[in-house]
Enzyme design. Structure first.
Site, short mmCIF file in Angstrom:
data_model
loop_
_atom_site.label_atom_id
_atom_site.label_comp_id
_atom_site.label_asym_id
_atom_site.label_seq_id
_atom_site.Cartn_x
_atom_site.Cartn_y
_atom_site.Cartn_z
N THR A 16 0.93 -1.11 -0.04
CA THR A 16 0.04 -0.01 -0.16
C THR A 16 0.78 1.42 0.11
O THR A 16 0.73 2.17 -0.92
CB THR A 16 -0.93 -0.08 1.17
OG1 THR A 16 -1.73 -1.02 1.23
CG2 THR A 16 -1.77 1.13 1.34
N VAL A 17 1.96 1.42 1.17
CA VAL A 17 2.51 2.55 1.02
C VAL A 17 3.61 2.79 -0.03
O VAL A 17 3.89 3.79 -0.54
CB VAL A 17 3.08 2.73 2.54
CG1 VAL A 17 3.78 4.28 2.90
CG2 VAL A 17 1.90 2.46 3.43
N LYS A 109 6.30 2.33 12.76
CA LYS A 109 6.02 2.49 14.11
C LYS A 109 6.31 1.55 15.08
O LYS A 109 6.85 1.73 16.03
CB LYS A 109 4.64 3.22 14.35
CG LYS A 109 3.33 2.49 13.98
CD LYS A 109 3.24 2.42 12.44
CE LYS A 109 1.95 1.91 12.28
NZ LYS A 109 1.28 2.35 11.01
N VAL A 136 3.54 8.05 12.22
CA VAL A 136 2.39 8.51 13.10
C VAL A 136 1.60 9.33 12.17
O VAL A 136 1.77 10.50 11.72
CB VAL A 136 3.18 9.42 14.30
CG1 VAL A 136 1.84 9.80 15.02
CG2 VAL A 136 4.12 8.61 15.20
N GLY A 138 -0.25 9.02 9.52
CA GLY A 138 -0.14 8.84 7.93
C GLY A 138 0.28 10.31 7.40
O GLY A 138 1.60 10.57 7.59
N ILE A 140 -0.27 13.19 8.10
CA ILE A 140 -0.26 14.68 8.79
C ILE A 140 1.26 14.76 9.54
O ILE A 140 1.83 13.86 10.05
CB ILE A 140 -0.98 14.41 10.38
CG1 ILE A 140 -2.53 14.21 9.94
CG2 ILE A 140 -0.88 15.79 11.24
CD1 ILE A 140 -3.27 13.97 11.11
N GLU A 194 -3.08 -2.65 9.53
CA GLU A 194 -1.89 -3.29 9.62
C GLU A 194 -2.22 -4.61 9.03
O GLU A 194 -3.24 -5.35 8.92
CB GLU A 194 -1.41 -3.34 10.81
CG GLU A 194 -1.16 -2.19 11.69
CD GLU A 194 -0.21 -1.42 10.89
OE1 GLU A 194 0.87 -1.79 10.55
OE2 GLU A 194 -0.41 0.10 10.17
N ASP A 205 -1.30 -0.51 17.93
CA ASP A 205 -0.73 0.48 16.92
C ASP A 205 -0.89 2.09 17.41
O ASP A 205 0.19 2.60 17.37
CB ASP A 205 -1.29 0.51 15.55
CG ASP A 205 -0.95 1.74 14.45
OD1 ASP A 205 -0.07 1.21 13.88
OD2 ASP A 205 -1.73 2.41 14.27
N LYS A 209 2.65 4.73 18.24
CA LYS A 209 2.71 5.84 17.67
C LYS A 209 2.77 6.92 19.10
O LYS A 209 3.77 7.91 19.05
CB LYS A 209 1.37 6.30 16.91
CG LYS A 209 1.19 5.35 15.61
CD LYS A 209 -0.05 5.55 14.89
CE LYS A 209 -0.21 4.87 13.61
NZ LYS A 209 -1.43 4.59 13.08
P1 NAP Z 1 1.80 -3.84 3.23
O1 NAP Z 1 0.64 -3.41 2.03
O2 NAP Z 1 1.34 -5.23 3.59
O3 NAP Z 1 2.96 -4.12 1.99
C1 NAP Z 1 4.25 -4.69 2.45
C2 NAP Z 1 5.21 -4.87 1.53
O4 NAP Z 1 6.48 -5.47 2.07
C3 NAP Z 1 4.79 -6.05 0.24
O5 NAP Z 1 5.21 -5.30 -0.73
C4 NAP Z 1 5.50 -6.99 0.89
O6 NAP Z 1 5.97 -7.77 -0.33
C5 NAP Z 1 7.03 -6.29 1.46
N1 NAP Z 1 7.64 -7.38 2.15
C6 NAP Z 1 7.11 -7.75 3.25
N2 NAP Z 1 8.02 -8.58 4.03
C7 NAP Z 1 9.10 -8.43 3.15
C8 NAP Z 1 10.31 -9.41 3.28
N3 NAP Z 1 10.38 -10.17 4.37
N4 NAP Z 1 11.04 -9.28 2.37
C9 NAP Z 1 10.83 -8.36 1.30
N5 NAP Z 1 9.74 -7.73 1.12
C10 NAP Z 1 8.80 -7.81 2.12
O7 NAP Z 1 1.86 -2.77 3.93
P2 NAP Z 1 1.64 -1.17 4.08
O8 NAP Z 1 0.34 -0.90 4.61
O9 NAP Z 1 2.19 -0.81 2.83
O10 NAP Z 1 2.73 -1.04 5.22
C11 NAP Z 1 4.07 -0.80 5.23
C12 NAP Z 1 4.28 0.00 6.36
O11 NAP Z 1 3.91 1.36 6.64
C13 NAP Z 1 4.14 -0.87 7.75
O12 NAP Z 1 5.40 -0.43 8.84
C14 NAP Z 1 2.93 0.05 8.18
O13 NAP Z 1 2.61 -0.01 9.42
C15 NAP Z 1 3.29 1.45 7.75
N6 NAP Z 1 2.27 2.16 7.65
C16 NAP Z 1 1.07 1.99 6.95
C17 NAP Z 1 0.20 2.69 6.75
C18 NAP Z 1 -1.12 2.26 5.65
O14 NAP Z 1 -2.05 3.20 5.75
N7 NAP Z 1 -0.98 1.29 5.25
C19 NAP Z 1 0.19 4.02 6.94
C20 NAP Z 1 1.17 4.43 7.97
C21 NAP Z 1 2.21 3.75 8.21
P3 NAP Z 1 4.82 -8.59 -1.39
O15 NAP Z 1 4.17 -7.35 -1.91
O16 NAP Z 1 5.63 -9.44 -2.28
O17 NAP Z 1 4.24 -9.45 -0.49
N1 HSE Z 2 -3.03 0.90 10.18
C1 HSE Z 2 -2.70 2.11 10.41
C2 HSE Z 2 -3.97 2.88 10.69
C3 HSE Z 2 -1.96 2.70 9.41
O1 HSE Z 2 -4.95 2.48 10.59
O2 HSE Z 2 -3.96 4.13 11.24
C4 HSE Z 2 -1.43 4.10 9.60
O3 HSE Z 2 -0.26 3.87 10.67
#
Ligand code: NAP
Ligand code: HSE
Length: 429
Positions: A16-17, A109, A136, A138, A140, A194, A205, A209
């Site tokens: 996603t990110v 985080k 923390v 997103g 903001i 998550e 979570d 943060k």
């Molecule tokens: P996600 O959609 O699950 O994506 C995770 C990515 O990491 C995928 O591309 C996955 O590969 C890759 N990955 C996971 N384990 C791996 C490994 N061992 N080796 C290589 N690649 C690996 O997660 P996300 O939502 O983008 O979140 C990523 C981070 O941002 C997390 O720390 C989350 O807490 C943080 N975050 C997320 C958001 C949100 O809105 N989603 C907001 C703020 C912060 P594959 O695609 O091949 O499976």
């Molecule tokens: N899973 C987190 C949330 C992503 O819902 O706020 C942003 O850190």
């Protein structure tokens, strides 16, 4: 031909990110070059499954890999971006990248809250930047705000809605009558949750943060394991409706305030008066209220999760690292020490309490007696409706010591007129 200096990026995680970041790098290329004075080249992207179809296409020339060392050990790469999530392999990836003298940008985080100290120590030793704006709230810019913009303040308190998934669920239950499971499934489909959504709904979570915000606001480490945390997993729509009748909205809040005895902090579902700004924050939006002794009260509001808002925060860190100024990664010059903590049981709060009771004489008398025994007094009461599991009796309690409320509820738990354990939520004064 583009004569700008090249800054080479390596990205671990293209979900996603990561997808949001790659989209921003391409669609805002001209703005980024103008702001940063350099050209960003995404050399390598590492994923687990290279055969997976991605929402966003990679720029021409970017290599897709499954080996994290293709980023950490590539001397061409200036900035390593970690967007995988979880503790390992991100911890080893970041340590290795820092060791190799690379700046690191992460949204992780959980890792920074649970193992941040060793990462910040190594980044300081190597003289590189470890940046985490996206970790923390997103999109903001609260990290930058606390680290730089509010550096002239003694911070008194920070409180906010820090989890988009939980806020989305509570909003959908409250405004659209969805049940908990449907609202959670929607939040997952929108990319807010998550990988393990229990982190969202059980409050962890938000706690991760809050630990990061405490570091930036107060310059101390609040051990994550000591943070009191209550989530929204068992939230019943009945409580959301009763809260509305009393003029409140239910919000999952992370809160910390400075007291004479130390920091009072925790994560709880809280009834917030409907006229307060925090009560009006809906869907995946987050909001943070910061109280400083110079600025007064500051309120930040924006999207707390999702591909582009979070990608925007990651991109801001990449631009900052490329520009090359080097403020302290933690926001403080000296190494951080452990916070003085007010024991959670000594905190003081007003409460909403719901009992499912047998409708029989003497119940209210017994309940008020048990509460009075621990010095807890009642502000308002509603007894209304009848369900298979009894009659709901809701009490709004005046502010009392958390331990005293708990002791009274423990005593009431043994009463034979109670059909189910009491439900208790804090109320914001
Ligand atoms: P996600 O959609 O699950 O994506 C995770 C990515 O990491 C995928 O591309 C996955 O590969 C890759 N990955 C996971 N384990 C791996 C490994 N061992 N080796 C290589 N690649 C690996 O997660 P996300 O939502 O983008 O979140 C990523 C981070 O941002 C997390 O720390 C989350 O807490 C943080 N975050 C997320 C958001 C949100 O809105 N989603 C907001 C703020 C912060 P594959 O695609 O091949 O499976
Ligand atoms: N899973 C987190 C949330 C992503 O819902 O706020 C942003 O850190």
């Amino acid at each position: 031909m583009n004569s700008l200096r090249k800054v080479t990026l390596g990205l671990a995680g293209f979900g996603t990110v990561g997808g949001g970041l790659v989209e921003i790098l391409q669609k805002n290329k001209a703005e980024l070059e103008a702001r940063a004075g350099c050209q960003f080249v995404l050399k390598t992207v590492v994923v687990r499954d290279p055969s997976r179809v991605r929402a966003v296409a990679l720029p021409e020339g970017t290599r897709l890999s499954t080996s994290l060392s293709d980023v950490t050990d590539d001397p061409d790469i200036d900035i390593a971006v970690e967007l995988m999530g979880g503790i390992e392999p991100p911890r080893s990836f970041i340590l290795r990248a820092l060791e190799q003298g690379k700046h690191v940008v992460t949204a992780n985080k959980a890792l920074l809250a649970e193992a941040g100290e060793e990462l910040f120590r190594l980044a300081g030793k190597k003289g590189v930047r470890l940046l985490y704006e996206a970790s923390v709230a997103g999109g903001i810019p609260v990290i930058q705000t606390l680290k730089e913009s509010l550096a002239g303040n003694r911070i008194q308190s920070v409180e906010g809605i820090l989890n988009g998934t939980s806020n989305y669920i509570l909003s959908e239950m409250s405004s659209n009558g969805k049940d908990f499971a449907t609202a959670l499934a929607d939040a997952q489909a929108r990319g807010y949750a998550e990988a393990d959504p229990s982190l969202d709904i059980d409050g962890h979570d938000t706690a991760h943060k809050l630990v990061l915000l405490i570091r930036l606001a107060f310059g101390v480490d609040y051990p994550y394991s000591q943070m009191p945390v209550q989530g929204i997993r068992n939230m019943d729509s009945m409580d959301i409706e009763f809260a509305r009748e009393f003029g409140y909205r239910v919000k999952l809040l992370g809160r910390v305030r400075r007291t004479e005895k130390g920091l009072e902090a925790g994560v709880f579902p809280v009834l917030v008066r409907h006229t307060y700004l925090l009560a009006r924050v809906g869907g995946a939006f987050n909001a943070i209220r910061i109280e400083g002794n110079a600025i007064g009260s500051l309120f930040l509001h924006g999207l707390g999760a999702g591909a582009l808002p979070t990608g925007s925060a990651v991109m801001s860190d990449i631009v900052a690292a490329a520009r090359g100024t080097m403020p302290f990664n933690t926001g403080f010059a000296a190494p951080l020490h452990t916070a003085d903590i007010v024991p959670p049981a000594d905190a003081v709060s007003s409460y909403y309490v719901r009992f499912m009771i047998k409708d029989q004489p003497g119940v209210l008398h017994a309940l008020t007696g048990d509460l009075a025994e621990f010095g807890v007094s009642i502000a308002q009461a509603i007894q209304k409706g009848e369900r298979d599991d009894g009659v709901p009796l809701v009490l709004m309690l005046h502010a009392a010591r958390v331990q005293d409320v708990q002791s009274a509820l423990d005593k009431i738990a043994a009463r034979d007129f109670l059909n189910a354990p009491a439900v208790a939520y804090r109320v914001m004064d």
